[in-house]
Design an enzyme around this catalytic site. Structure first.
Site, short mmCIF file in Angstrom:
data_model
loop_
_atom_site.label_atom_id
_atom_site.label_comp_id
_atom_site.label_asym_id
_atom_site.label_seq_id
_atom_site.Cartn_x
_atom_site.Cartn_y
_atom_site.Cartn_z
N HIS A 169 -7.05 -4.88 10.33
CA HIS A 169 -6.88 -4.67 8.88
C HIS A 169 -5.58 -5.28 8.36
O HIS A 169 -4.62 -5.46 9.09
CB HIS A 169 -7.01 -3.19 8.50
CG HIS A 169 -5.87 -2.29 8.90
ND1 HIS A 169 -6.05 -1.18 9.69
CD2 HIS A 169 -4.57 -2.31 8.58
CE1 HIS A 169 -4.89 -0.56 9.84
NE2 HIS A 169 -3.96 -1.23 9.19
N ASP A 226 0.81 -1.22 0.00
CA ASP A 226 0.00 0.00 0.00
C ASP A 226 0.84 1.26 0.00
O ASP A 226 2.06 1.21 0.19
CB ASP A 226 -0.95 -0.02 1.21
CG ASP A 226 -0.27 -0.47 2.50
OD1 ASP A 226 0.97 -0.49 2.54
OD2 ASP A 226 -0.97 -0.80 3.47
N ASP A 229 -7.24 -2.84 14.43
CA ASP A 229 -8.65 -3.17 14.13
C ASP A 229 -8.77 -4.39 13.21
O ASP A 229 -9.84 -4.66 12.67
CB ASP A 229 -9.35 -1.96 13.49
CG ASP A 229 -8.68 -1.53 12.18
OD1 ASP A 229 -7.69 -2.17 11.77
OD2 ASP A 229 -9.16 -0.55 11.56
N GLU A 273 -9.52 -1.80 5.48
CA GLU A 273 -10.16 -1.53 6.76
C GLU A 273 -11.39 -2.43 6.94
O GLU A 273 -11.90 -2.99 5.96
CB GLU A 273 -10.60 -0.06 6.78
CG GLU A 273 -9.46 0.94 6.72
CD GLU A 273 -8.72 1.09 8.05
OE1 GLU A 273 -8.64 0.11 8.82
OE2 GLU A 273 -8.21 2.19 8.30
C1 GLP Z 1 -0.47 0.16 8.52
C2 GLP Z 1 -0.02 -0.65 7.32
C3 GLP Z 1 -0.19 -2.14 7.58
C4 GLP Z 1 0.45 -2.50 8.91
C5 GLP Z 1 -0.23 -1.74 10.02
C6 GLP Z 1 0.33 -2.06 11.40
O1 GLP Z 1 -1.83 0.30 8.57
N1 GLP Z 1 -0.72 -0.30 6.14
O2 GLP Z 1 0.39 -2.87 6.51
O3 GLP Z 1 0.33 -3.87 9.13
O4 GLP Z 1 -0.04 -0.34 9.77
O5 GLP Z 1 1.46 -1.30 11.65
P1 GLP Z 1 2.50 -1.60 12.81
O6 GLP Z 1 3.30 -2.77 12.33
O7 GLP Z 1 3.33 -0.35 12.90
O8 GLP Z 1 1.72 -1.89 14.03
#
Ligand code: GLP
Length: 260
Positions: free
Chosen positions: A138, A67, A136, A143
């Site tokens: 995702h 993304d 959440d 989402e």
């Molecule tokens: C963002 C990214 C996800 C990632 C998530 C969790 O939303 N788009 O790909 O898994 O954050 O991030 P973190 O690993 O910093 O908790």
């Protein structure tokens, strides 16, 4: 789904890196799906180290990221382009022509998304998709309420995700509302999905994704439908699961050839 619980995030990241390295060694032109966020950073450190110390060769590897935020130049420090450059690409011998991330500056978003999917197909599909999980539930930026068979497209972030990601932008108000993300259907096409989650903050999402019903309200639960989904957790992220004893027994009794 294979659930592997490691004592801490360091051991978990080492295992994830070993699995990715094993794939790259057996298939030097592997296609990797990559993720951003804090969670995969140590895995990327270990991979860079394996490149430095053991010559792990990325020259024929192709990567596709999940993304990107809309409206951020690749040079913006909070862009996923920049995160990937700093955390991995600048430290390994990857060919920049084989690195793909969604174009957050696109002026024709449907076309950018279509072309991303086409490029993915032309590369032969993803061998291994690395994933983190949002608090959440995702995956990528899919989402809750995302279609379980969605493809790469524009999505709107929830307030919770914008809050979770605020630090990188110096405050929630600066976090973009819109993103381009691979869809859940795109992720499910990967031949292996490798989900990492660390810390108590992820425990509820992991419990729902692994042991709850498959639901668009917990996008990561779609991995229950994947023929080869591996979930590597630290103790804290596993703390909401009910069947931990079983997962541990299964892992401890795997034949050694199956372990890495
Ligand atoms: C963002 C990214 C996800 C990632 C998530 C969790 O939303 N788009 O790909 O898994 O954050 O991030 P973190 O690993 O910093 O908790």
């Amino acid at each position: 789904m294979e659930v592997i619980i490691k004592p801490d995030s360091h051991a978990a990241s080492r295992l994830a890196a070993r699995k990715i390295a094993a794939l790259v060694r057996t298939k030097p032109d592997a296609v990797l799906g990559l993720a951003t966020g804090q969670t995969p950073l140590e895995t990327y450190d270990r991979l860079s180290e394996l490149h430095r110390t053991e010559g792990l060769d990325f020259s024929r590897v192709t990567t596709f990221n999940l993304d990107e935020y809309l409206g951020l130049e690749p040079s913006h420090p909070a862009s996923f382009h920049a995160c990937m450059r700093t955390s991995l690409f600048s430290k390994i011998n990857i060919d920049p022509a084989r690195v793909f991330l969604p174009d957050g500056m696109s002026e024709d978003i449907p076309r950018t998304c279509r072309e991303y999917e086409e490029r993915l197909r032309a590369a032969g599909g993803i061998d291994l998709q690395l994933l983190g999980i949002g608090s959440d539930g995702h995956l990528g930026f899919n989402e809750p309420s995302s279609s379980l068979s969605s493809r790469t497209r524009i999505k709107t972030l929830t307030d919770r995700t914008r809050k979770d990601n605020a630090a990188a932008f110096g405050g929630e108000d600066n976090v973009p509302h819109h993103v381009i993300t691979m869809g859940l259907g795109t992720i499910m096409d990967a031949r292996t999905c490798l989900l990492l989650a660390f810390g108590r903050k992820k425990a509820a999402a992991i419990a729902q994704a692994v042991e709850g019903p498959v639901s668009a309200m917990v996008p990561a639960s779609i991995l229950q439908m994947h023929p080869r989904a591996i979930v590597i957790l630290d103790e804290e992220a596993a703390s909401g699961l009910k069947r931990t004893e079983y997962y541990r027994w299964v892992y401890d009794h795997k034949p050694s050839w199956q372990k890495d």
